[in-house]
Write a protein that holds these residues in place. Sequence first.
Motif, PDB file in Angstrom:
ATOM      1  N   TYR A 270       0.826  -1.205   0.000  1.00 31.17           N
ATOM      2  CA  TYR A 270       0.000   0.000   0.000  1.00 31.17           C
ATOM      3  C   TYR A 270       0.869   1.267   0.000  1.00 31.17           C
ATOM      4  O   TYR A 270       0.669   2.179  -0.810  1.00 31.17           O
ATOM      5  CB  TYR A 270      -0.901  -0.046   1.230  1.00 31.17           C
ATOM      6  N   ASN A 271       1.852   1.299   0.883  1.00 31.75           N
ATOM      7  CA  ASN A 271       2.744   2.463   0.943  1.00 31.75           C
ATOM      8  C   ASN A 271       3.465   2.672  -0.379  1.00 31.75           C
ATOM      9  O   ASN A 271       3.652   3.809  -0.817  1.00 31.75           O
ATOM     10  CB  ASN A 271       3.775   2.280   2.063  1.00 31.75           C
TER      11      ASN A 271
ATOM     12  N   GLY B 130      -6.156  19.592   6.182  1.00 33.95           N
ATOM     13  CA  GLY B 130      -7.537  19.135   6.077  1.00 33.95           C
ATOM     14  C   GLY B 130      -8.519  20.273   5.852  1.00 33.95           C
ATOM     15  O   GLY B 130      -9.719  20.058   5.791  1.00 33.95           O
TER      16      GLY B 130
ATOM     17  N   MET C 163      -7.393   6.165   4.277  1.00 28.57           N
ATOM     18  CA  MET C 163      -8.125   6.946   5.273  1.00 28.57           C
ATOM     19  C   MET C 163      -7.278   8.149   5.692  1.00 28.57           C
ATOM     20  O   MET C 163      -6.074   8.179   5.468  1.00 28.57           O
ATOM     21  CB  MET C 163      -8.376   6.088   6.519  1.00 28.57           C
ATOM     22  N   ALA C 164      -7.954   9.081   6.338  1.00 27.05           N
ATOM     23  CA  ALA C 164      -7.306  10.224   6.990  1.00 27.05           C
ATOM     24  C   ALA C 164      -6.288  10.903   6.062  1.00 27.05           C
ATOM     25  O   ALA C 164      -6.629  11.257   4.942  1.00 27.05           O
ATOM     26  CB  ALA C 164      -6.680   9.796   8.305  1.00 27.05           C
ATOM     27  N   GLY C 165      -5.034  11.049   6.517  1.00 29.14           N
ATOM     28  CA  GLY C 165      -4.023  11.757   5.726  1.00 29.14           C
ATOM     29  C   GLY C 165      -3.822  11.137   4.352  1.00 29.14           C
ATOM     30  O   GLY C 165      -3.652  11.838   3.359  1.00 29.14           O
ATOM     31  N   ASP C 166      -3.872   9.809   4.292  1.00 32.74           N
ATOM     32  CA  ASP C 166      -3.699   9.126   3.001  1.00 32.74           C
ATOM     33  C   ASP C 166      -4.853   9.459   2.059  1.00 32.74           C
ATOM     34  O   ASP C 166      -4.661   9.668   0.860  1.00 32.74           O
ATOM     35  CB  ASP C 166      -3.670   7.599   3.194  1.00 32.74           C
ATOM     36  N   LEU C 167      -6.040   9.508   2.620  1.00 38.42           N
ATOM     37  CA  LEU C 167      -7.219   9.834   1.807  1.00 38.42           C
ATOM     38  C   LEU C 167      -7.082  11.248   1.249  1.00 38.42           C
ATOM     39  O   LEU C 167      -7.368  11.505   0.076  1.00 38.42           O
ATOM     40  CB  LEU C 167      -8.483   9.711   2.669  1.00 38.42           C
ATOM     41  N   ARG C 168      -6.590  12.142   2.086  1.00 34.33           N
ATOM     42  CA  ARG C 168      -6.421  13.530   1.607  1.00 34.33           C
ATOM     43  C   ARG C 168      -5.378  13.598   0.500  1.00 34.33           C
ATOM     44  O   ARG C 168      -5.516  14.374  -0.446  1.00 34.33           O
ATOM     45  CB  ARG C 168      -6.052  14.461   2.779  1.00 34.33           C
TER      46      ARG C 168
ATOM     47  N   GLN D  69      -8.737   1.159   0.599  1.00 34.31           N
ATOM     48  CA  GLN D  69      -9.468   2.064   1.500  1.00 34.31           C
ATOM     49  C   GLN D  69      -8.572   3.059   2.245  1.00 34.31           C
ATOM     50  O   GLN D  69      -8.457   2.997   3.465  1.00 34.31           O
ATOM     51  CB  GLN D  69     -10.285   1.264   2.528  1.00 34.31           C
TER      52      GLN D  69
ATOM     53  N   LEU E 244       1.073   4.158  -2.921  1.00 30.91           N
ATOM     54  CA  LEU E 244       0.800   5.558  -2.587  1.00 30.91           C
ATOM     55  C   LEU E 244       1.974   6.441  -3.037  1.00 30.91           C
ATOM     56  O   LEU E 244       1.779   7.541  -3.562  1.00 30.91           O
ATOM     57  CB  LEU E 244       0.597   5.659  -1.068  1.00 30.91           C
TER      58      LEU E 244
END
Lengths: 256, 222
Positions: free
Chosen positions: B7-8, B212, B75-80, B73, B11
């Motif tokens: 995942y990392n 955010g 989330m949070a900082g990754d989602l942003r 999926q 990204l």
Amino acid sequence: MTNKIETINLSLWYGEHQALTEVSIEIQKNMVTALIGPSGCGKTTFIRALNRMNDLIEGVRISGEVLLDNEDIYADSIDVVHLRKRVGMVFQQPNPFPMSIYDNAAYGPRIHGIKNRGKLDEIVERSIRAAALWGEVKDRLNKPALALSGGQQQRLCIARALAVEPEVILMDEPCSALDPIATTKIEDLIQDLKKEYTIVIVTHNMQQAARVSDMAAFFMMEEDRAGVLVEYGPTSQIFTNPEDKRTEDYVTGRFG
Amino acid sequence: MAIRITYNKRLREIQDEVLLMGSMVEKAIARSIDALKRRDLKLAEQVVEDDQKINQKRFAIEESCITLIATQQPMAGDLRIIITVLNLITELERMGDYAEGIARITLMIGDEPPLKPLIDIPRMDEKARDMLRRSLEAFINRDSDEAIRITAEDDEVDNLYDQVFRELLIFMMEDPRTITRATRLIWVAHNLERIADRVTNICERVVFTVTGKMEEIGASKY
């Protein structure tokens, strides 16, 4: 927003092990509050403290307060049976009683003294309808509950909890034994139920917490104690912009 | 403890691809102005052709983002970060279109005699590209302060645009026969002004990635 439940510096020990550490939280009425965190972090202990389920375990010690409508549920004057009528619980494994569907839903009201058949019929129908199960079982109410599918059994358990007209419903991983379709039904049901009830749900499935809850609380354990409330806030914030680095690491899947 | 290794990696790859797309766009802008200055129609044609590659890169990155969202999926900082990437590539793709537009203007001008030596337009080009490069660095470095600074620099490009506009207006008033040629140069300057403006959109997204918060930082004159 109104508080339904408030805990103030709630700590709990199982013998020497501290399982909750000064948890202070305000749970809002008619909202779904999700408790998330890694295994062993104290979520289940916390939810069980809200209707005194931990009383049944030997060696439990509690300090702090749990207020239900501003009344301490650990006060001597509290009738625990009455408390559990107001604060119902649904467990991880569907656990219908080995009796008919009808008798499962009627079980609680009967315990609380309702004998009138017409009245019972009405409660059974209302609670099974509220649990979104009526259409599937109305023609076979006298069949054994254990013949239902897992998802139907879990909704029957929710119906059984609703039959005594609780104010709060605690759900401890209510979908973890269910398939995705049954899970969706329970999640939709939760959205319906929050109009009438206050719901607190423990879930290991972060996506589920994100989907169903309005507020989310993240618990963690530390070296020598568990049940540390790290962050509590609107679900949208917890999952998009948490304040605490530990919450960020947990919801992005980098630890836990 | 290494966790979510695949995942990392995905990204990071996505962000590398954004940088790559950014350098493609920067090159397209530089080449479009170069072609205009030197009347290099072949180079202008190349810019028009290469815009397809930018468009494809954008779709490829978008697909990677969709796959990552569907399978991992974030989330949070990754989602942003992912949401920011989706916005960034839209801005970059559009900047590529502006470069293509400038190249098409060069093709239109063809071998008409130059109206005047180009001075402020190359300045706009340099400034806009400098802002673009730094905005993407700010994204990678999660540097919201730098992003806010870059946004403020948009005024310089706006002022240069005003200057180009006024100067060309005078040409047109003095000699209406220059109107066609002058108007084309105004389009070029306008495209550069839009590019710098879109850099400020990127900067806003960098701030969002870090904090955010979604907010417009220093609205442009245009």
